[in-house]
Design a protein around this motif. Structure first.
Motif, PDB file in Angstrom:
ATOM      1  N   PRO A 150     -11.898  -7.562  45.792  1.00  0.00           N
ATOM      2  CA  PRO A 150     -13.241  -7.337  45.244  1.00  0.00           C
ATOM      3  C   PRO A 150     -13.302  -7.751  43.771  1.00  0.00           C
ATOM      4  N   LEU A 151     -14.457  -8.175  43.325  1.00  0.00           N
ATOM      5  CA  LEU A 151     -14.649  -8.562  41.936  1.00  0.00           C
ATOM      6  C   LEU A 151     -14.238  -7.433  40.992  1.00  0.00           C
ATOM      7  N   SER A 152     -14.566  -6.213  41.353  1.00  0.00           N
ATOM      8  CA  SER A 152     -14.238  -5.071  40.492  1.00  0.00           C
ATOM      9  C   SER A 152     -12.732  -4.949  40.260  1.00  0.00           C
ATOM     10  N   GLU A 153     -11.929  -5.278  41.254  1.00  0.00           N
ATOM     11  CA  GLU A 153     -10.475  -5.237  41.088  1.00  0.00           C
ATOM     12  C   GLU A 153      -9.979  -6.425  40.266  1.00  0.00           C
ATOM     13  N   LEU A 199      -9.922  -6.194  32.298  1.00  0.00           N
ATOM     14  CA  LEU A 199     -10.557  -7.009  31.258  1.00  0.00           C
ATOM     15  C   LEU A 199     -11.782  -6.289  30.707  1.00  0.00           C
ATOM     16  N   PRO A 200     -11.828  -5.996  29.401  1.00  0.00           N
ATOM     17  CA  PRO A 200     -12.991  -5.299  28.851  1.00  0.00           C
ATOM     18  C   PRO A 200     -14.250  -6.173  28.857  1.00  0.00           C
ATOM     19  N   VAL A 201     -14.092  -7.469  28.536  1.00  0.00           N
ATOM     20  CA  VAL A 201     -15.219  -8.398  28.509  1.00  0.00           C
ATOM     21  C   VAL A 201     -14.758  -9.734  29.111  1.00  0.00           C
ATOM     22  N   VAL A 202     -15.633 -10.328  29.917  1.00  0.00           N
ATOM     23  CA  VAL A 202     -15.352 -11.628  30.515  1.00  0.00           C
ATOM     24  C   VAL A 202     -16.322 -12.627  29.902  1.00  0.00           C
ATOM     25  N   ASP A 203     -15.804 -13.676  29.264  1.00  0.00           N
ATOM     26  CA  ASP A 203     -16.668 -14.679  28.632  1.00  0.00           C
ATOM     27  C   ASP A 203     -17.424 -15.511  29.659  1.00  0.00           C
ATOM     28  N   LEU A 204     -16.763 -15.915  30.741  1.00  0.00           N
ATOM     29  CA  LEU A 204     -17.403 -16.726  31.769  1.00  0.00           C
ATOM     30  C   LEU A 204     -16.886 -16.321  33.136  1.00  0.00           C
ATOM     31  N   LEU A 205     -17.790 -15.912  34.005  1.00  0.00           N
ATOM     32  CA  LEU A 205     -17.463 -15.605  35.391  1.00  0.00           C
ATOM     33  C   LEU A 205     -18.034 -16.724  36.246  1.00  0.00           C
ATOM     34  N   LYS A 206     -17.181 -17.446  36.940  1.00  0.00           N
ATOM     35  CA  LYS A 206     -17.621 -18.515  37.842  1.00  0.00           C
ATOM     36  C   LYS A 206     -17.349 -18.066  39.264  1.00  0.00           C
ATOM     37  N   ILE A 207     -18.387 -18.059  40.066  1.00  0.00           N
ATOM     38  CA  ILE A 207     -18.263 -17.660  41.464  1.00  0.00           C
ATOM     39  C   ILE A 207     -18.511 -18.900  42.316  1.00  0.00           C
ATOM     40  N   ASP A 208     -17.526 -19.292  43.089  1.00  0.00           N
ATOM     41  CA  ASP A 208     -17.631 -20.456  43.972  1.00  0.00           C
ATOM     42  C   ASP A 208     -16.990 -20.072  45.295  1.00  0.00           C
ATOM     43  N   THR A 209     -17.824 -19.588  46.204  1.00  0.00           N
ATOM     44  CA  THR A 209     -17.311 -19.039  47.460  1.00  0.00           C
ATOM     45  C   THR A 209     -17.950 -19.678  48.691  1.00  0.00           C
ATOM     46  N   GLU A 210     -18.353 -20.928  48.544  1.00  0.00           N
ATOM     47  CA  GLU A 210     -18.865 -21.702  49.677  1.00  0.00           C
ATOM     48  C   GLU A 210     -19.972 -20.983  50.444  1.00  0.00           C
ATOM     49  N   GLY A 211     -21.005 -20.568  49.723  1.00  0.00           N
ATOM     50  CA  GLY A 211     -22.183 -20.005  50.377  1.00  0.00           C
ATOM     51  C   GLY A 211     -22.302 -18.492  50.309  1.00  0.00           C
ATOM     52  N   ILE A 250     -21.807 -11.831  46.926  1.00  0.00           N
ATOM     53  CA  ILE A 250     -20.893 -11.289  45.916  1.00  0.00           C
ATOM     54  C   ILE A 250     -21.677 -10.720  44.742  1.00  0.00           C
ATOM     55  N   MET A 251     -22.664 -11.464  44.269  1.00  0.00           N
ATOM     56  CA  MET A 251     -23.469 -10.965  43.153  1.00  0.00           C
ATOM     57  C   MET A 251     -24.172  -9.669  43.544  1.00  0.00           C
ATOM     58  N   TYR A 252     -24.765  -9.648  44.727  1.00  0.00           N
ATOM     59  CA  TYR A 252     -25.508  -8.471  45.183  1.00  0.00           C
ATOM     60  C   TYR A 252     -24.589  -7.249  45.286  1.00  0.00           C
ATOM     61  N   SER A 253     -23.390  -7.440  45.826  1.00  0.00           N
ATOM     62  CA  SER A 253     -22.477  -6.308  45.997  1.00  0.00           C
ATOM     63  C   SER A 253     -21.864  -5.865  44.674  1.00  0.00           C
ATOM     64  N   SER A 254     -22.049  -6.653  43.607  1.00  0.00           N
ATOM     65  CA  SER A 254     -21.472  -6.322  42.301  1.00  0.00           C
ATOM     66  C   SER A 254     -22.523  -5.944  41.263  1.00  0.00           C
ATOM     67  N   THR A 292     -34.596 -10.468  50.711  1.00  0.00           N
ATOM     68  CA  THR A 292     -34.737  -9.349  49.787  1.00  0.00           C
ATOM     69  C   THR A 292     -33.482  -9.212  48.929  1.00  0.00           C
ATOM     70  N   MET A 293     -32.324  -9.570  49.482  1.00  0.00           N
ATOM     71  CA  MET A 293     -31.080  -9.527  48.721  1.00  0.00           C
ATOM     72  C   MET A 293     -31.126 -10.529  47.570  1.00  0.00           C
ATOM     73  N   VAL A 294     -31.660 -11.707  47.812  1.00  0.00           N
ATOM     74  CA  VAL A 294     -31.782 -12.730  46.768  1.00  0.00           C
ATOM     75  C   VAL A 294     -32.725 -12.234  45.680  1.00  0.00           C
ATOM     76  N   ASN A 295     -33.894 -11.758  46.074  1.00  0.00           N
ATOM     77  CA  ASN A 295     -34.883 -11.289  45.102  1.00  0.00           C
ATOM     78  C   ASN A 295     -34.371 -10.103  44.291  1.00  0.00           C
ATOM     79  N   ARG A 296     -33.708  -9.157  44.935  1.00  0.00           N
ATOM     80  CA  ARG A 296     -33.156  -8.004  44.218  1.00  0.00           C
ATOM     81  C   ARG A 296     -32.068  -8.437  43.237  1.00  0.00           C
ATOM     82  N   THR A 297     -31.240  -9.384  43.661  1.00  0.00           N
ATOM     83  CA  THR A 297     -30.170  -9.879  42.790  1.00  0.00           C
ATOM     84  C   THR A 297     -30.756 -10.538  41.560  1.00  0.00           C
ATOM     85  N   PHE A 298     -31.692 -11.475  41.742  1.00  0.00           N
ATOM     86  CA  PHE A 298     -32.297 -12.173  40.611  1.00  0.00           C
ATOM     87  C   PHE A 298     -33.068 -11.201  39.717  1.00  0.00           C
ATOM     88  N   HIS A 299     -33.777 -10.249  40.324  1.00  0.00           N
ATOM     89  CA  HIS A 299     -34.527  -9.259  39.543  1.00  0.00           C
ATOM     90  C   HIS A 299     -33.567  -8.431  38.674  1.00  0.00           C
TER      91      HIS A 299
END
Length: 105
Positions: free
Chosen positions: A7-10, A15-27, A32-36, A64-71
């Motif tokens: 999981p992203l949380s693990e 790390l206290p601060v992450v400068d750049l998080l790149k998520i590339d999980t083929e769709g 991942i964003m929604y669950s985090s 709704t998952m997309v809209n909630r994530t972006f919101h």
């Protein structure tokens, strides 16, 4: 090739601060964003980049998952930068202002 998954949380727990998080999980980027969402904040992740293509999303996908994530991303202070489908770099979220198209089902 077998790849371990955590999981992203693990992955960023020490790390206290992450400068750049790149998520590339083929769709599965939105999943991942929604669950985090509870841990995604500019004070923790300065910049986030992930690909998102509405044309590649299955018909039964929960929009709704997309809209909630972006919101949520906008509500905590991120700005979404959406690139045309055939351009580089992929969609980037940064702390700069831009117009955000809204994707609806």
């Amino acid at each position: 090739i077998e790849v371990g998954v955590i999981p992203l949380s693990e992955g960023v727990a020490d790390l206290p601060v992450v400068d750049l998080l790149k998520i590339d999980t083929e769709g599965y980027e939105i999943d991942i964003m929604y669950s985090s969402l509870d841990m995604v904040h500019p004070s923790r992740f300065k910049h986030i980049t992930f690909e998102f293509s509405p044309s590649r999303i299955p018909h039964e996908f929960p929009w709704t998952m997309v809209n909630r994530t972006f919101h949520h991303l906008r509500s905590v202070g991120y700005y979404l930068y959406l690139q045309p489908a055939n351009s580089l770099p992929p969609s980037v979220i940064r702390k700069k202002r831009c117009r955000i198209p809204k994707y609806l089902p």
